[in-house]
Scaffold this motif. Structure first.
Motif, short mmCIF file in Angstrom:
data_model
loop_
_atom_site.label_atom_id
_atom_site.label_comp_id
_atom_site.label_asym_id
_atom_site.label_seq_id
_atom_site.Cartn_x
_atom_site.Cartn_y
_atom_site.Cartn_z
N LYS A 49 18.74 30.78 -60.25
CA LYS A 49 18.06 30.42 -61.49
C LYS A 49 18.68 31.22 -62.63
O LYS A 49 18.94 32.42 -62.50
CB LYS A 49 16.55 30.69 -61.41
CG LYS A 49 15.79 29.62 -60.63
CD LYS A 49 14.29 29.79 -60.79
CE LYS A 49 13.56 28.64 -60.11
NZ LYS A 49 12.09 28.74 -60.26
N THR A 50 18.87 30.55 -63.73
CA THR A 50 19.51 31.15 -64.89
C THR A 50 18.69 32.29 -65.47
O THR A 50 17.48 32.17 -65.63
CB THR A 50 19.70 30.08 -65.98
OG1 THR A 50 20.61 29.10 -65.49
CG2 THR A 50 20.22 30.67 -67.26
N GLN A 51 19.34 33.40 -65.78
CA GLN A 51 18.74 34.44 -66.61
C GLN A 51 19.06 34.09 -68.06
O GLN A 51 18.19 33.69 -68.81
CB GLN A 51 19.28 35.82 -66.22
CG GLN A 51 18.90 36.95 -67.17
CD GLN A 51 17.40 37.20 -67.24
OE1 GLN A 51 16.62 36.70 -66.44
NE2 GLN A 51 16.99 37.96 -68.23
N VAL A 52 20.31 34.17 -68.44
CA VAL A 52 20.72 33.71 -69.77
C VAL A 52 21.94 32.80 -69.62
O VAL A 52 21.91 31.64 -70.00
CB VAL A 52 21.05 34.88 -70.72
CG1 VAL A 52 21.55 34.34 -72.06
CG2 VAL A 52 19.82 35.76 -70.93
N ILE A 53 23.02 33.35 -69.05
CA ILE A 53 24.25 32.58 -68.89
C ILE A 53 24.09 31.63 -67.70
O ILE A 53 23.75 32.06 -66.60
CB ILE A 53 25.45 33.52 -68.65
CG1 ILE A 53 25.54 34.56 -69.78
CG2 ILE A 53 26.74 32.73 -68.57
CD1 ILE A 53 25.71 33.99 -71.16
N PHE A 261 22.71 42.28 -73.30
CA PHE A 261 23.74 42.77 -74.23
C PHE A 261 25.00 43.14 -73.46
O PHE A 261 26.12 42.77 -73.85
CB PHE A 261 23.17 43.99 -74.96
CG PHE A 261 23.99 44.51 -76.10
CD1 PHE A 261 24.29 43.72 -77.19
CD2 PHE A 261 24.45 45.83 -76.10
CE1 PHE A 261 25.03 44.21 -78.27
CE2 PHE A 261 25.18 46.34 -77.16
CZ PHE A 261 25.47 45.52 -78.25
N GLU A 262 24.81 43.82 -72.32
CA GLU A 262 25.94 44.20 -71.47
C GLU A 262 26.68 42.96 -70.95
O GLU A 262 27.91 42.90 -70.96
CB GLU A 262 25.46 45.05 -70.31
CG GLU A 262 26.57 45.47 -69.33
CD GLU A 262 26.03 46.17 -68.10
OE1 GLU A 262 26.83 46.84 -67.43
OE2 GLU A 262 24.83 46.05 -67.81
N ASP A 349 17.90 45.53 -83.26
CA ASP A 349 19.28 45.27 -83.68
C ASP A 349 20.10 44.68 -82.52
O ASP A 349 20.86 43.73 -82.70
CB ASP A 349 19.95 46.56 -84.17
CG ASP A 349 19.44 47.01 -85.53
OD1 ASP A 349 18.83 46.19 -86.22
OD2 ASP A 349 19.65 48.20 -85.87
N ILE A 350 19.92 45.25 -81.33
CA ILE A 350 20.65 44.78 -80.15
C ILE A 350 20.23 43.35 -79.81
O ILE A 350 21.06 42.48 -79.52
CB ILE A 350 20.41 45.72 -78.96
CG1 ILE A 350 21.14 47.04 -79.19
CG2 ILE A 350 20.87 45.08 -77.64
CD1 ILE A 350 20.80 48.13 -78.18
N ILE A 355 20.99 37.39 -79.54
CA ILE A 355 20.54 36.05 -79.94
C ILE A 355 21.70 35.28 -80.57
O ILE A 355 21.97 34.13 -80.20
CB ILE A 355 19.36 36.14 -80.92
CG1 ILE A 355 18.09 36.60 -80.18
CG2 ILE A 355 19.11 34.79 -81.60
CD1 ILE A 355 16.91 36.88 -81.11
N LYS A 356 22.38 35.92 -81.48
CA LYS A 356 23.47 35.25 -82.20
C LYS A 356 24.66 34.95 -81.30
O LYS A 356 25.22 33.84 -81.35
CB LYS A 356 23.91 36.14 -83.37
CG LYS A 356 25.05 35.53 -84.19
CD LYS A 356 25.45 36.47 -85.33
CE LYS A 356 26.63 35.88 -86.11
NZ LYS A 356 27.06 36.80 -87.21
#
Length: 447
Positions: A49-53, A261-262, A349-350, A355-356
């Motif tokens: 299952k996808t986390q983000v990528i 972020f990593e 900030d991170i 997000i971007k």
């Protein structure tokens, strides 16, 4: 709230009291929770299952499973550190009840391990896709057969509520789901309320909802057993959070902020220079310049900064918790721990960079578009087939569709429309990304 109640070892169906001082420390009840979760089929499904990528086969991108394991590790540290100070503050918890520092770590670790266990395929867009099938798609046809709160369960489909069902709902021959201790279930409940009223206050515990209408009675039983404070008017159900739920949330916040972020840096979606610019603000007190300069690869440099950053945030979360422990016990802390962190601005900030550059990357957007189409199709086909079958008007095609369901979902019950729809939503939500795509291709004649 009282810690000796909050740390209840009770499990669904118990007829006698489970006392901590009578527990076998080689097979502690709170640690059994962790074992039951990690051996469950729902937890295993998180590996695809996808986390983000999405659907990435690279070595360093996180799935829901690796994310959950990491959150549980951070949660265990948070729980132990807090537990140590709680027992020092309230020595009777050890002297009279027999609680140990590691008990707190075990509860938070188990709850953190399961925090994403109810999330549908394709990341958070999967939750939205299920909700929008009912709110704006063909699922609108079912609204008239449901109460307002039942309807809200569907149009705001919530992974946290679905996770509570995975852990606690009965099914044929299996009473109480995984039979997790009430302390762990309490810590799991980040949003201890029903779907309506929606966001009645600005408190963090009211941000979303934590149980479906079908699980209401058991949810109330858990809340009563662990001594949660009711905070809703007559006719509505809601409670202040279990204190350890703040630590579960903090563990998740820490991990997704730093580790997403990593991942973005390792994938080349975020420039390595950002790691220095943003992570250094979290670790400047603990960094060893000589050691850092000896690291020759980007991955090693980022890993070093990540470990230091997580350590800094853990220490700060524990500090915030203990400074506000009495307010939390009294139900008077309406924030997340990281909202009050000295590092809140740095974390924000991170997250904005992620997000971007990551969450709105082309690859992620494409995954979400595909996910909407897949989930919409699966819900429509299976809901139609299942309801037609229960109404005695199933076509041959409907019968074939139902044969695609796993065995435990093929049981046809003469339930309410609400339970029929939730049955299919539960099935779809437990699919992995790969299995959902496979079923979609089969239905569309591509396989």
């Amino acid at each position: 709230m009282k810690w000796e109640e909050l740390m209840s070892l009770k499990r669904q169906g118990d007829t006698s009291k489970r006392l901590r001082k009578e527990q076998d420390d080689t097979r502690l009840g709170f640690e059994v929770d962790y074992d039951r979760i990690i051996f469950s089929s729902a937890f295993r499904g998180l590996q695809d299952k996808t986390q983000v990528i999405p659907l990435s086969k690279t070595d360093f991108v996180h799935t829901r499973l690796t994310h959950s394991l990491e959150v549980s590790v951070v949660g265990r540290s948070l729980g132990r550190l807090v537990g140590k100070q709680i027992l020092e503050k309230y020595p009777y918890l050890t002297e009279i009840h027999g609680y140990h520092m590691n008990d707190f770590g075990a509860v938070v670790a188990a709850a953190a391990l399961s925090h994403d266990i109810g999330n549908p395929p394709f990341g958070h867009s999967g939750e939205k896709a299920i909700g929008e099938y009912f709110k704006t798609g063909n699922g609108q046809r079912f609204k008239a057969a449901l109460s307002d709160k039942e309807w809200q369960d569907f149009i705001d489909f919530e992974g946290n509520a679905n996770g509570f069902s995975v852990l606690a709902s009965d099914r044929e021959g299996v009473e109480g789901g995984l039979r997790i201790s009430y302390a762990t279930l309490g810590a799991f409940m980040k949003y201890p309320k029903e779907s309506l009223p929606k966001k009645p206050t600005s408190k963090i515990c009211d941000k979303k909802y934590g149980f479906f209408q079908q699980d209401k009675a058991f949810f109330e039983d858990v809340a009563k057993e662990v001594g949660l404070i009711a905070n809703k008017s007559v006719g509505d159900i809601g409670f202040e959070r279990h204190p350890l739920a703040y630590l579960v949330e903090a563990a998740d916040d820490i991990c997704y902020t730093i580790i997403d972020f990593e991942d973005g840096i390792n994938l080349g979606l975020i420039q390595e220079e950002f790691a220095l610019e943003y992570l250094i603000k979290l670790v400047k007190k603990g960094i060893d310049p000589k050691k850092y300069n000896e690291l020759t690869t980007k991955e090693d440099r980022i890993s070093y900064l990540r470990a230091l950053a997580i350590g800094s945030l853990i220490g700060d979360a524990v500090k915030v918790f203990m400074e506000n422990e009495e307010a939390i016990l009294n139900g008077n802390f309406p924030f997340s721990l990281m909202d009050k962190s000295q590092y809140k601005a740095q974390m924000e900030d991170i997250i904005q960079i992620s997000i971007k550059n990551v969450y709105q990357s082309k690859e992620v957007i494409e995954k979400e578009v595909v996910g909407y189409q897949v989930i919409n199709t699966l819900l429509d086909k299976f809901c139609t087939a299942y309801i037609n079958k229960t109404n005695g008007i199933a076509s041959n095609y409907d019968n074939l569709m139902l044969k695609l369901l796993p065995e435990r979902f093929q049981v046809i019950k003469d339930d309410t429309m609400y339970h029929k729809l939730l049955h299919i939503c539960h099935f779809v939500s437990l699919l992995t990304d790969g299995k959902a795509l496979q079923l979609f291709d089969t239905i569309n004649g591509k396989k």
